[in-house]
Design a protein around this motif. Sequence first.
Motif, mmCIF file in Angstrom:
data_model
loop_
_atom_site.group_PDB
_atom_site.id
_atom_site.type_symbol
_atom_site.label_atom_id
_atom_site.label_comp_id
_atom_site.label_asym_id
_atom_site.label_seq_id
_atom_site.Cartn_x
_atom_site.Cartn_y
_atom_site.Cartn_z
ATOM 1 N N VAL A 1 0.773 -1.050 -0.055
ATOM 2 C CA VAL A 1 -0.399 0.053 0.339
ATOM 3 C C VAL A 1 0.361 1.443 -0.138
ATOM 4 O O VAL A 1 2.170 0.705 0.334
ATOM 5 C CB VAL A 1 -0.968 -0.264 1.397
ATOM 6 C CG1 VAL A 1 -1.621 -1.334 0.643
ATOM 7 C CG2 VAL A 1 -0.131 -0.318 2.492
ATOM 8 N N LEU A 2 0.490 2.216 -0.163
ATOM 9 C CA LEU A 2 1.201 3.767 -0.753
ATOM 10 C C LEU A 2 2.395 4.041 0.779
ATOM 11 O O LEU A 2 0.931 4.037 1.833
ATOM 12 C CB LEU A 2 0.109 4.204 -1.348
ATOM 13 C CG LEU A 2 0.896 5.573 -2.056
ATOM 14 C CD1 LEU A 2 0.904 5.075 -2.916
ATOM 15 C CD2 LEU A 2 -0.150 7.050 -1.660
ATOM 16 N N GLY A 3 2.923 4.465 0.124
ATOM 17 C CA GLY A 3 3.839 4.933 1.770
ATOM 18 C C GLY A 3 4.872 3.567 2.383
ATOM 19 O O GLY A 3 4.413 3.993 3.380
ATOM 20 N N GLN A 4 3.853 2.173 2.346
ATOM 21 C CA GLN A 4 4.376 1.495 2.847
ATOM 22 C C GLN A 4 5.502 0.422 2.435
ATOM 23 O O GLN A 4 5.988 0.305 1.731
ATOM 24 C CB GLN A 4 3.208 0.186 3.751
ATOM 25 C CG GLN A 4 2.241 1.692 4.642
ATOM 26 C CD GLN A 4 1.641 0.754 4.869
ATOM 27 O OE1 GLN A 4 1.902 -0.519 5.334
ATOM 28 N NE2 GLN A 4 0.811 1.825 5.841
ATOM 29 N N GLY A 5 6.230 -0.652 2.746
ATOM 30 C CA GLY A 5 7.118 -1.670 2.499
ATOM 31 C C GLY A 5 6.226 -2.893 2.435
ATOM 32 O O GLY A 5 5.070 -2.734 2.862
ATOM 33 N N PRO A 6 6.656 -3.519 0.977
ATOM 34 C CA PRO A 6 5.797 -4.209 0.535
ATOM 35 C C PRO A 6 5.070 -5.607 2.206
ATOM 36 O O PRO A 6 6.232 -5.923 3.134
ATOM 37 C CB PRO A 6 6.289 -5.244 -0.068
ATOM 38 C CG PRO A 6 7.456 -4.546 -0.427
ATOM 39 C CD PRO A 6 7.589 -3.454 0.220
ATOM 40 N N GLN A 7 3.700 -6.675 2.198
ATOM 41 C CA GLN A 7 3.646 -6.601 2.721
ATOM 42 C C GLN A 7 3.425 -8.562 2.335
ATOM 43 O O GLN A 7 2.997 -8.958 1.577
ATOM 44 C CB GLN A 7 2.098 -6.324 4.162
ATOM 45 C CG GLN A 7 2.493 -6.032 4.706
ATOM 46 C CD GLN A 7 3.413 -5.385 5.736
ATOM 47 O OE1 GLN A 7 3.512 -6.279 6.526
ATOM 48 N NE2 GLN A 7 3.672 -4.588 5.715
ATOM 49 N N PHE A 8 3.860 -9.319 2.895
ATOM 50 C CA PHE A 8 4.067 -10.983 2.672
ATOM 51 C C PHE A 8 2.232 -11.464 2.393
ATOM 52 O O PHE A 8 2.155 -11.355 3.773
ATOM 53 C CB PHE A 8 4.948 -11.640 3.639
ATOM 54 C CG PHE A 8 4.779 -13.478 3.208
ATOM 55 C CD1 PHE A 8 4.402 -14.299 3.488
ATOM 56 C CD2 PHE A 8 5.609 -13.590 2.056
ATOM 57 C CE1 PHE A 8 4.024 -15.462 3.612
ATOM 58 C CE2 PHE A 8 4.719 -15.204 2.066
ATOM 59 C CZ PHE A 8 4.993 -16.183 2.201
ATOM 60 N N ILE A 9 1.802 -12.150 1.446
ATOM 61 C CA ILE A 9 1.080 -12.948 1.328
ATOM 62 C C ILE A 9 1.108 -14.075 1.472
ATOM 63 O O ILE A 9 0.603 -15.005 2.272
ATOM 64 C CB ILE A 9 -0.211 -12.359 0.316
ATOM 65 C CG1 ILE A 9 -0.238 -11.074 -0.196
ATOM 66 C CG2 ILE A 9 -1.747 -12.724 0.321
ATOM 67 C CD1 ILE A 9 -0.450 -9.978 -1.373
ATOM 68 N N PHE A 10 1.741 -14.613 0.436
ATOM 69 C CA PHE A 10 1.449 -16.158 0.623
ATOM 70 C C PHE A 10 3.555 -16.201 -0.344
ATOM 71 O O PHE A 10 3.508 -15.517 -1.041
ATOM 72 C CB PHE A 10 0.790 -16.522 -0.584
ATOM 73 C CG PHE A 10 -0.645 -16.462 -0.245
ATOM 74 C CD1 PHE A 10 -1.477 -15.604 -0.685
ATOM 75 C CD2 PHE A 10 -0.830 -17.495 0.639
ATOM 76 C CE1 PHE A 10 -2.837 -16.149 -0.678
ATOM 77 C CE2 PHE A 10 -2.641 -17.656 1.028
ATOM 78 C CZ PHE A 10 -3.129 -16.974 0.493
ATOM 79 N N GLN A 11 3.590 -17.676 -0.165
ATOM 80 C CA GLN A 11 4.311 -17.996 -1.128
ATOM 81 C C GLN A 11 4.031 -19.903 -1.423
ATOM 82 O O GLN A 11 3.530 -20.568 -0.530
ATOM 83 C CB GLN A 11 5.853 -18.184 -0.395
ATOM 84 C CG GLN A 11 7.428 -18.878 -1.216
ATOM 85 C CD GLN A 11 8.254 -18.763 -0.717
ATOM 86 O OE1 GLN A 11 9.012 -20.054 0.208
ATOM 87 N NE2 GLN A 11 9.601 -17.710 -1.115
ATOM 88 N N TYR A 12 4.357 -19.793 -2.714
ATOM 89 C CA TYR A 12 4.608 -22.041 -3.352
ATOM 90 C C TYR A 12 5.096 -21.800 -3.606
ATOM 91 O O TYR A 12 6.828 -21.478 -4.435
ATOM 92 C CB TYR A 12 3.327 -21.611 -3.743
ATOM 93 C CG TYR A 12 2.440 -21.616 -3.498
ATOM 94 C CD1 TYR A 12 1.552 -20.530 -3.258
ATOM 95 C CD2 TYR A 12 0.676 -22.955 -3.948
ATOM 96 C CE1 TYR A 12 -0.403 -20.297 -2.499
ATOM 97 C CE2 TYR A 12 0.421 -22.755 -3.443
ATOM 98 C CZ TYR A 12 -1.196 -21.807 -2.640
ATOM 99 O OH TYR A 12 -2.090 -22.105 -2.036
ATOM 100 N N TYR A 13 5.129 -22.956 -2.981
ATOM 101 C CA TYR A 13 6.865 -24.421 -3.553
ATOM 102 C C TYR A 13 6.265 -25.274 -4.231
ATOM 103 O O TYR A 13 5.888 -25.694 -3.338
ATOM 104 C CB TYR A 13 8.037 -23.939 -2.401
ATOM 105 C CG TYR A 13 8.519 -24.544 -3.283
ATOM 106 C CD1 TYR A 13 9.087 -26.461 -2.877
ATOM 107 C CD2 TYR A 13 9.907 -24.412 -4.210
ATOM 108 C CE1 TYR A 13 10.232 -27.315 -3.406
ATOM 109 C CE2 TYR A 13 11.399 -24.990 -4.139
ATOM 110 C CZ TYR A 13 11.209 -26.402 -4.333
ATOM 111 O OH TYR A 13 12.886 -27.490 -4.535
#
Lengths: 111, 110
Positions: B38-50
Amino acid sequence: GIQVEQSPPDLILQEGANSTLRCNFSDSVNNLQWFHQNPWGQLINLFYIPSGTKQNGRLSATTVATERYSLLYISSSQTTDSGVYFCAVEQWSSNTGKLIFGQGTTLQVKP
Amino acid sequence: DAGVTQSPTHLIKTRGQHVTLRCSPISGHKSVSWYQQVLGQGPQFIFQYYEKEERGRGNFPDRFSARQFPNYSSELNVNALLLGDSALYLCASSIQDEQYFGPGTRLTVT
Protein backbone atom coordinates in the motif's frame (compact mmCIF):
# COMPACT_ATOMS: atom_id res chain seq x y z
CA GLY A 1 8.03 -11.50 14.89
CA ILE A 2 11.21 -9.92 13.63
CA GLN A 3 11.36 -6.13 13.41
CA VAL A 4 13.18 -4.28 10.63
CA GLU A 5 14.05 -0.61 11.02
CA GLN A 6 15.62 1.57 8.35
CA SER A 7 17.26 4.93 8.77
CA PRO A 8 17.12 7.67 7.83
CA PRO A 9 13.53 7.71 6.54
CA ASP A 10 14.33 10.51 4.09
CA LEU A 11 17.57 11.72 2.56
CA ILE A 12 18.29 14.60 0.19
CA LEU A 13 21.69 14.76 -1.52
CA GLN A 14 23.44 16.82 -4.12
CA GLU A 15 24.67 14.89 -7.13
CA GLY A 16 28.14 13.51 -6.44
CA ALA A 17 27.67 13.12 -2.70
CA ASN A 18 28.07 9.86 -0.79
CA SER A 19 25.52 8.32 1.58
CA THR A 20 25.01 5.46 4.00
CA LEU A 21 21.66 3.79 4.60
CA ARG A 22 21.17 1.57 7.64
CA CYS A 23 18.98 -1.45 8.35
CA ASN A 24 18.62 -2.86 11.87
CA PHE A 25 16.87 -6.16 12.54
CA SER A 26 15.81 -7.71 15.81
CA ASP A 27 16.59 -11.43 15.30
CA SER A 28 18.85 -13.79 13.38
CA VAL A 29 18.23 -13.96 9.64
CA ASN A 30 19.01 -16.35 6.82
CA ASN A 31 18.23 -13.88 4.06
CA LEU A 32 18.82 -10.16 3.74
CA GLN A 33 18.23 -8.27 0.53
CA TRP A 34 18.50 -4.61 -0.48
CA PHE A 35 16.15 -3.28 -3.15
CA HIS A 36 15.69 -0.01 -5.02
CA GLN A 37 12.08 0.76 -5.92
CA ASN A 38 11.79 2.97 -8.97
CA PRO A 39 8.97 5.49 -9.54
CA TRP A 40 6.95 2.87 -11.44
CA GLY A 41 7.01 0.50 -8.46
CA GLN A 42 9.52 -2.04 -9.75
CA LEU A 43 11.74 -3.50 -7.04
CA ILE A 44 15.27 -3.80 -8.38
CA ASN A 45 17.60 -6.27 -6.65
CA LEU A 46 20.72 -4.54 -5.37
CA PHE A 47 22.27 -7.11 -3.05
CA TYR A 48 21.60 -10.50 -1.53
CA ILE A 49 23.75 -10.20 1.58
CA PRO A 50 22.85 -12.20 4.71
CA SER A 51 26.43 -11.63 5.87
CA GLY A 52 29.69 -10.12 4.67
CA THR A 53 30.50 -7.37 2.20
CA LYS A 54 29.70 -6.99 -1.49
CA GLN A 55 30.33 -4.29 -4.06
CA ASN A 56 28.67 -3.52 -7.37
CA GLY A 57 29.95 -0.39 -9.08
CA ARG A 58 29.13 2.67 -6.99
CA LEU A 59 27.11 0.61 -4.53
CA SER A 60 28.38 -1.58 -1.75
CA ALA A 61 26.79 -3.30 1.22
CA THR A 62 27.91 -4.79 4.50
CA THR A 63 25.93 -7.03 6.83
CA VAL A 64 27.17 -7.73 10.36
CA ALA A 65 24.86 -10.59 11.26
CA THR A 66 26.14 -10.97 14.83
CA GLU A 67 25.24 -7.33 15.53
CA ARG A 68 22.03 -7.46 13.48
CA TYR A 69 22.54 -4.62 11.07
CA SER A 70 23.29 -3.96 7.43
CA LEU A 71 24.60 -0.87 5.66
CA LEU A 72 24.15 0.21 2.05
CA TYR A 73 26.73 2.68 0.72
CA ILE A 74 26.06 4.84 -2.31
CA SER A 75 29.05 6.74 -3.66
CA SER A 76 29.10 9.59 -6.17
CA SER A 77 25.30 9.68 -6.23
CA GLN A 78 23.44 10.40 -9.46
CA THR A 79 19.90 11.65 -10.05
CA THR A 80 18.97 8.19 -11.27
CA ASP A 81 19.69 6.87 -7.76
CA SER A 82 16.55 8.65 -6.53
CA GLY A 83 13.78 6.44 -5.23
CA VAL A 84 12.99 4.29 -2.22
CA TYR A 85 15.51 1.83 -0.85
CA PHE A 86 14.20 -1.18 1.05
CA CYS A 87 15.93 -3.67 3.27
CA ALA A 88 14.13 -7.03 3.61
CA VAL A 89 14.95 -10.01 5.79
CA GLU A 90 13.75 -13.56 6.34
CA GLN A 91 13.86 -14.67 9.96
CA TRP A 92 16.19 -17.61 10.61
CA SER A 93 13.42 -19.87 11.95
CA SER A 94 10.90 -18.95 9.26
CA ASN A 95 11.39 -21.49 6.44
CA THR A 96 8.41 -19.89 4.68
CA GLY A 97 10.20 -17.57 2.27
CA LYS A 98 8.52 -14.66 4.04
CA LEU A 99 10.50 -11.46 3.53
CA ILE A 100 9.86 -8.75 6.13
CA PHE A 101 10.47 -5.29 4.69
CA GLY A 102 11.53 -2.16 6.49
CA GLN A 103 9.66 1.10 5.92
CA GLY A 104 12.26 2.23 3.42
CA THR A 105 14.56 5.21 2.94
CA THR A 106 13.39 7.75 0.36
CA LEU A 107 16.40 9.22 -1.42
CA GLN A 108 16.27 12.35 -3.55
CA VAL A 109 19.40 13.29 -5.48
CA LYS A 110 19.38 16.86 -6.78
CA PRO A 111 21.34 17.90 -9.88
CA ASP B 1 16.51 -14.20 -19.79
CA ALA B 2 13.04 -12.83 -19.15
CA GLY B 3 12.33 -11.61 -15.66
CA VAL B 4 9.23 -12.16 -13.59
CA THR B 5 6.14 -11.11 -15.51
CA GLN B 6 2.76 -10.09 -14.11
CA SER B 7 -0.60 -9.37 -15.65
CA PRO B 8 -2.52 -7.21 -15.87
CA THR B 9 -0.50 -4.05 -15.27
CA HIS B 10 -3.42 -2.05 -13.96
CA LEU B 11 -6.90 -3.02 -12.89
CA ILE B 12 -9.95 -1.15 -11.64
CA LYS B 13 -12.64 -3.09 -9.78
CA THR B 14 -15.75 -2.29 -7.76
CA ARG B 15 -16.26 -3.20 -4.11
CA GLY B 16 -17.58 -6.73 -3.71
CA GLN B 17 -16.11 -7.99 -6.98
CA HIS B 18 -13.54 -10.71 -7.45
CA VAL B 19 -10.08 -10.30 -9.03
CA THR B 20 -7.43 -12.69 -10.37
CA LEU B 21 -3.83 -11.60 -10.78
CA ARG B 22 -1.27 -13.67 -12.67
CA CYS B 23 2.46 -14.20 -12.37
CA SER B 24 5.05 -16.07 -14.42
CA PRO B 25 8.35 -16.76 -12.66
CA ILE B 26 11.85 -16.61 -14.07
CA SER B 27 12.61 -19.77 -16.02
CA GLY B 28 13.92 -22.45 -13.67
CA HIS B 29 12.49 -20.85 -10.53
CA LYS B 30 10.09 -23.13 -8.68
CA SER B 31 9.02 -20.79 -5.90
CA VAL B 32 6.58 -17.88 -6.23
CA SER B 33 5.68 -15.35 -3.54
CA TRP B 34 2.98 -12.66 -3.42
CA TYR B 35 3.20 -9.33 -1.63
CA GLN B 36 0.84 -6.40 -1.16
CA GLN B 37 2.22 -2.87 -1.03
CA VAL B 38 0.00 0.00 0.00
CA LEU B 39 1.08 3.57 -0.61
CA GLY B 40 3.89 4.73 1.63
CA GLN B 41 4.69 1.33 3.12
CA GLY B 42 6.97 -1.60 2.44
CA PRO B 43 5.55 -4.73 0.80
CA GLN B 44 3.66 -7.16 3.05
CA PHE B 45 3.94 -10.94 2.52
CA ILE B 46 0.76 -12.72 1.45
CA PHE B 47 1.79 -16.22 0.28
CA GLN B 48 4.67 -18.34 -0.92
CA TYR B 49 4.23 -21.43 -3.08
CA TYR B 50 6.90 -24.00 -3.80
CA GLU B 51 6.33 -26.95 -6.13
CA LYS B 52 2.59 -26.18 -6.10
CA GLU B 53 2.34 -26.39 -2.31
CA GLU B 54 1.68 -23.45 0.02
CA ARG B 55 4.86 -22.92 2.00
CA GLY B 56 3.92 -19.79 3.90
CA ARG B 57 0.97 -17.49 4.50
CA GLY B 58 0.96 -13.95 5.85
CA ASN B 59 -1.63 -12.24 8.00
CA PHE B 60 -4.31 -11.78 5.36
CA PRO B 61 -8.01 -12.80 5.48
CA ASP B 62 -9.38 -15.89 3.78
CA ARG B 63 -10.65 -13.69 0.95
CA PHE B 64 -7.10 -13.97 -0.37
CA SER B 65 -6.13 -17.26 -1.99
CA ALA B 66 -3.52 -18.44 -4.45
CA ARG B 67 -2.39 -21.43 -6.39
CA GLN B 68 0.61 -22.54 -8.41
CA PHE B 69 0.41 -24.47 -11.65
CA PRO B 70 2.62 -27.31 -12.98
CA ASN B 71 4.59 -24.76 -15.06
CA TYR B 72 5.25 -22.84 -11.78
CA SER B 73 3.16 -19.83 -12.78
CA SER B 74 0.77 -18.59 -10.13
CA GLU B 75 -2.54 -16.84 -9.59
CA LEU B 76 -3.60 -14.66 -6.69
CA ASN B 77 -7.35 -14.44 -6.14
CA VAL B 78 -9.11 -11.88 -3.98
CA ASN B 79 -12.84 -12.20 -3.30
CA ALA B 80 -15.32 -9.62 -2.01
CA LEU B 81 -13.01 -6.70 -2.72
CA LEU B 82 -12.79 -3.88 -0.19
CA LEU B 83 -11.59 -0.33 -0.73
CA GLY B 84 -8.60 -1.21 1.47
CA ASP B 85 -7.48 -3.84 -1.03
CA SER B 86 -6.34 -1.05 -3.34
CA ALA B 87 -2.61 -1.56 -3.60
CA LEU B 88 0.32 -2.65 -5.73
CA TYR B 89 0.47 -6.46 -5.83
CA LEU B 90 3.96 -7.82 -6.34
CA CYS B 91 5.01 -11.29 -7.34
CA ALA B 92 8.49 -12.64 -6.72
CA SER B 93 10.21 -15.82 -7.82
CA SER B 94 13.20 -17.55 -6.34
CA ILE B 95 15.37 -20.59 -6.91
CA GLN B 96 16.93 -20.55 -3.45
CA ASP B 97 16.63 -17.70 -0.97
CA GLU B 98 17.10 -14.62 -3.18
CA GLN B 99 13.78 -13.28 -4.45
CA TYR B 100 13.31 -11.41 -7.74
CA PHE B 101 10.28 -9.21 -8.19
CA GLY B 102 8.00 -8.53 -11.11
CA PRO B 103 6.71 -5.08 -12.11
CA GLY B 104 3.50 -5.49 -10.12
CA THR B 105 -0.21 -5.13 -10.74
CA ARG B 106 -1.77 -1.89 -9.53
CA LEU B 107 -5.29 -2.63 -8.27
CA THR B 108 -7.76 0.14 -7.60
CA VAL B 109 -11.03 -0.69 -5.87
CA THR B 110 -13.80 1.91 -6.19
